[in-house]
Write an enzyme that holds these catalytic residues in place. Structure first.
Site, short mmCIF file in Angstrom:
data_model
loop_
_atom_site.label_atom_id
_atom_site.label_comp_id
_atom_site.label_asym_id
_atom_site.label_seq_id
_atom_site.Cartn_x
_atom_site.Cartn_y
_atom_site.Cartn_z
N ASP A 31 -18.38 -36.62 -51.46
CA ASP A 31 -17.02 -36.87 -51.92
C ASP A 31 -17.04 -37.64 -53.24
O ASP A 31 -16.26 -37.38 -54.15
CB ASP A 31 -16.25 -37.70 -50.88
CG ASP A 31 -15.85 -36.85 -49.69
OD1 ASP A 31 -16.09 -35.61 -49.74
OD2 ASP A 31 -15.30 -37.41 -48.73
N LYS A 111 -8.23 -11.28 -34.87
CA LYS A 111 -6.93 -11.27 -35.53
C LYS A 111 -6.46 -12.72 -35.60
O LYS A 111 -6.17 -13.34 -34.59
CB LYS A 111 -5.97 -10.43 -34.68
CG LYS A 111 -4.68 -10.12 -35.33
CD LYS A 111 -3.94 -9.06 -34.49
CE LYS A 111 -2.58 -8.77 -35.07
NZ LYS A 111 -1.67 -9.92 -34.94
N ARG A 132 3.57 -11.29 -47.10
CA ARG A 132 3.67 -9.92 -46.62
C ARG A 132 5.09 -9.38 -46.78
O ARG A 132 5.29 -8.25 -47.20
CB ARG A 132 3.26 -9.88 -45.15
CG ARG A 132 3.26 -8.51 -44.60
CD ARG A 132 2.92 -8.47 -43.14
NE ARG A 132 2.77 -7.09 -42.76
CZ ARG A 132 3.78 -6.27 -42.60
NH1 ARG A 132 5.00 -6.70 -42.78
NH2 ARG A 132 3.57 -5.01 -42.30
N LYS A 308 -4.29 -6.83 -28.34
CA LYS A 308 -3.66 -8.14 -28.13
C LYS A 308 -4.23 -8.79 -26.89
O LYS A 308 -4.24 -8.19 -25.82
CB LYS A 308 -2.15 -7.97 -27.94
CG LYS A 308 -1.44 -7.41 -29.16
CD LYS A 308 -1.31 -8.43 -30.24
CE LYS A 308 0.15 -8.76 -30.48
NZ LYS A 308 0.31 -9.75 -31.56
N CYS A 420 25.61 -30.85 -7.95
CA CYS A 420 26.10 -32.16 -7.54
C CYS A 420 27.53 -32.00 -7.03
O CYS A 420 28.35 -31.35 -7.66
CB CYS A 420 26.08 -33.12 -8.73
SG CYS A 420 26.79 -34.72 -8.33
ZN LIG Z 1 25.71 -36.29 -9.60
#
Ligand SMILES: [Zn+2]
Length: 662
Positions: A31, A111, A132, A308, A420
């Site tokens: 580096d 791929k 593309r 795939k 509920c």
């Molecule tokens: Zn409730």
């Protein structure tokens, strides 16, 4: 050494170092050495700007563009047909070989799940990079691509060509980026592909420069005669490598389809060890002459197919099942998982859909479960992984009580799930207030879900009537609300007091009474008072209101709590009364259906106008419809009216009709 010579030396050294590091993954300079050369080059170029060329590594810095310009590809980019299993692959191979009466050599490549781009080089210098797009036209993102070190700015030979590649973000960099985003409270990316795409499509390419993106190249279109000698796809890829491009090391030549199937099976598991996401294998006929001979369908080359991989699934331990009460009162179970890496992101929660599903799959806390993620959808639990422990675990019992308020949960007819039963449940109350403020009801545009839940949590409101008691300074007690916006919220609430009866009736959220029914009710009964005194018979006699709806309305206006709320609203000044007498009865006996967008009035206003002249409105076109009032972008109702021969009115026709008759 003269200046130009020194510049060229520095450029070559830096380019070589980039190539070794980013393409061969083999550091060539430290580096420190790299930075030293780089700053020397920068310094000389600043002194002698005439020697600064576009291929200089110092040009990998970003700049800001207004937008990406469209660019028509020189060579069209085709899609690939997909294969999902070995039968598909065999069929494709059979079709391809048939014409040649022999087995054809193939090439397999991973791929890469990234972004496809096309790069143009002239005399070995990077000229242009285009996305593309739709394959015919893409966007010019040259400046952003220049910041990616794996995109060579200058090739080892002065050749002319177009290459296609895939820009991707390594999985490790993706994790790091998301980690940083989380720490800074920023949005995280769903997967490495989105992160790559988001980074590449930055108008400010200094942002792109900061992201760790890389590229594999996989197609070459050589424009120089001497490069047209390559007879196979594999050799052309090796040539790309020779020129300085990064190519995927896992490319393989195989003799026939069996080799392809082996390759696919091998990588279906090995792919998880890679530091980049791959979602399949691209298979190409190796012989370039045969590729040309086979040609293309309208959208894809006949000489290639993409296999795939099945969606990624992993197993992990189900630690707990968490319950959430939604805004409608429905309680949904959520799987709490031992964190696991799935499709490039860490998953610790997954959907379990509903309690029936848990029962069907016999999911028990402590089980190992298989989870799956398809595209960007929230991961879901697919099934329990069979184990000896499973039978010793406790069978899951759905909750009896609401996790928000503790009330008993009930089933609803015709609905999956548990609800509920507490009409005052916090989550339900918030939902009701949201509905009251919504566009179709009282239309209080400054009051949305997050404001409501804050007000509710701070116990500043418990029902929608409470909204009207709040003063501007009350809103300033909430997070991030300044004086000006507090005033706006206050005004927007107070203004809603004058909404007409049909809107108020919608907002009350009476069971079975939506906007349409509220309109009918407001047309028949002029006020809340009138509705309070209406008998069940009177209600069910109204056209468009059946017995069940009538009962529900009747019950609502005979419930003590509701009456108290209505009284409260009235005291706050919310008690609209529809004009008792109609303007005229000129539209009496006529039924209108409204469709499309009107120019001079809203559909609500048009409805009111029709009613005030004694007419009626209906939501659907039938042979009983007298007129269809059609605005812009009218849909299927207009077609139906035409088919039934119903008279169609424009807005002007309608207005004339009223005026004429007045
Ligand atoms: Zn409730």
């Amino acid at each position: 050494m003269d200046v130009l010579e020194r510049i060229n030396y520095l450029k070559d050294e830096i380019n070589k170092s980039n190539y070794e590091y980013y393409v061969n993954e083999n550091p060539y300079l430290t580096d420190f050495e790299y930075d030293k050369l780089f700053s020397e080059l920068k310094e000389i170029e600043e002194k002698y700007p005439m020697f600064r060329t576009p291929d200089s590594p110092t040009q990998r810095v970003g700049s800001v563009s207004e937008k990406f310009l469209p660019y028509k590809h020189k060579y069209r980019l085709y899609s690939l047909d997909n294969s999902y299993n070995s039968e598909d692959l065999e069929k494709w191979y059979e079709r391809v070989c048939k014409e040649y009466n022999k087995e054809l050599d193939l090439v397999c490549e991973l791929k890469i799940d990234g972004l496809a781009i096309a790069l143009t080089y002239e005399n070995g210098i990077f000229k242009r990079g285009v996305t593309r797009g739709d394959g015919v036209t893409g966007e010019d993102i040259t400046q952003n691509l220049k910041t990616i070190k794996a995109v060579p700015l200058k090739l080892f030979e002065p050749v002319n060509l177009e290459v296609r590649g895939e820009i991707y973000m390594p999985k490790s960099s993706f994790e790091k980026l998301n980690q940083e985003a989380l720490e800074n409270g920023e949005k995280v990316f769903a997967n490495p592909r989105n992160a790559a795409s988001g980074s590449l499509r930055q108008l400010d390419s200094t942002v792109t420069a900061k992201r760790d993106l890389s590229m594999f190249t996989y197609t070459a279109i050589f424009e120089d005669e001497k490069d047209k000698k390559y007879k196979t796809h594999y050799d052309s890829i090796m040539r790309l490598k020779e020129l300085g491009f990064k190519v995927n090391p896992n490319i393989r030549q195989v003799k026939n389809i069996k080799g392809v199937i082996d390759y696919c099976n091998e990588w279906d598991t090995k792919r998880f060890d890679l530091d980049y996401a791959t979602d399949g294998v691209v298979i190409k006929v190796n012989d370039i002459a045969i590729q040309k001979d086979l040609g293309y369908t309208a959208r894809a080359p006949k000489w290639a197919t993409a296999f795939k991989f099945p969606p990624e699934q992993v197993s992990t331990k189900l630690l707990d099942i968490e319950l959430n009460t939604g805004k409608t009162g429905v309680v949904t179970p959520v799987a709490v998982l031992e964190p696991v890496l799935l499709a490039g992101s860490t998953v610790s929660r997954a959907s379990l859909h509903n309690f029936d599903e848990i029962k069907r799959l016999d999911i028990r806390i402590g089980d190992n479960v298989l989870i799956m993620k398809a595209a960007e959808i929230i991961p879901k639990v697919v099934k329990v992984v069979e184990s000896d422990e499973h039978s010793s675990l406790k069978e899951y019992v759905p909750p009896l009580n609401c996790p928000a308020c503790g009330a008993v949960l009930t089933e609803k007819e015709g609905q999956v799930g548990l609800y509920c039963s507490n009409p005052n449940c916090e989550s339900l109350m918030c939902a009701k207030i949201e509905y009251w403020a919504s566009k179709e009801a009282m239309d209080i545009d400054k009051v949305g879900p997050s404001l409501i839940s804050q007000l509710y949590d701070k116990k500043m409101i418990s029902n929608f009537a409470d909204l009207y008691k709040l003063l501007p300074q009350d809103f300033m007690m909430l997070d991030l609300i300044q004086e000006k916006s507090a005033m706006n919220i206050y005004t927007s609430i107070q203004e809603s007091k004058t909404r007409p009866l049909n809107r108020l009736l919608t907002g009350l959220g009476i069971r079975h009474v939506g906007k349409e029914t509220a309109d009918i009710l407001a047309g028949e009964f002029s006020s809340i008072e009138a509705l309070k005194t209406a008998t069940l018979e009177q209600l069910s006699a109204v056209e468009g209101i059946g017995e069940i709806i009538a009962q529900s309305i009747y019950d609502y206006f005979h419930d003590e709590n509701n009456l108290k709320l209505l009284c409260e609203l009235s005291e706050l000044g919310i008690n609209p009364v529809e004009k008792a007498s109609a303007k005229s009865d000129k539209l009496a006996g006529k039924t209108f259906v409204l469709t499309g967008t009107l120019e001079n009035m809203t559909r609500d206003e048009a409805s009111a106008l029709i009613k005030s002249h004694g007419g009626k409105t209906s939501s659907s076109v039938s042979k009983n419809t007298s007129y269809v009032l059609a605005g812009a972008n009218a849909g299927s109702k207009l077609d139906k009216a035409q088919n039934l021969g119903v008279i169609i009115l424009t807005e002007n026709d309608f207005l004339e009709m009223i005026e004429e008759k007045e």
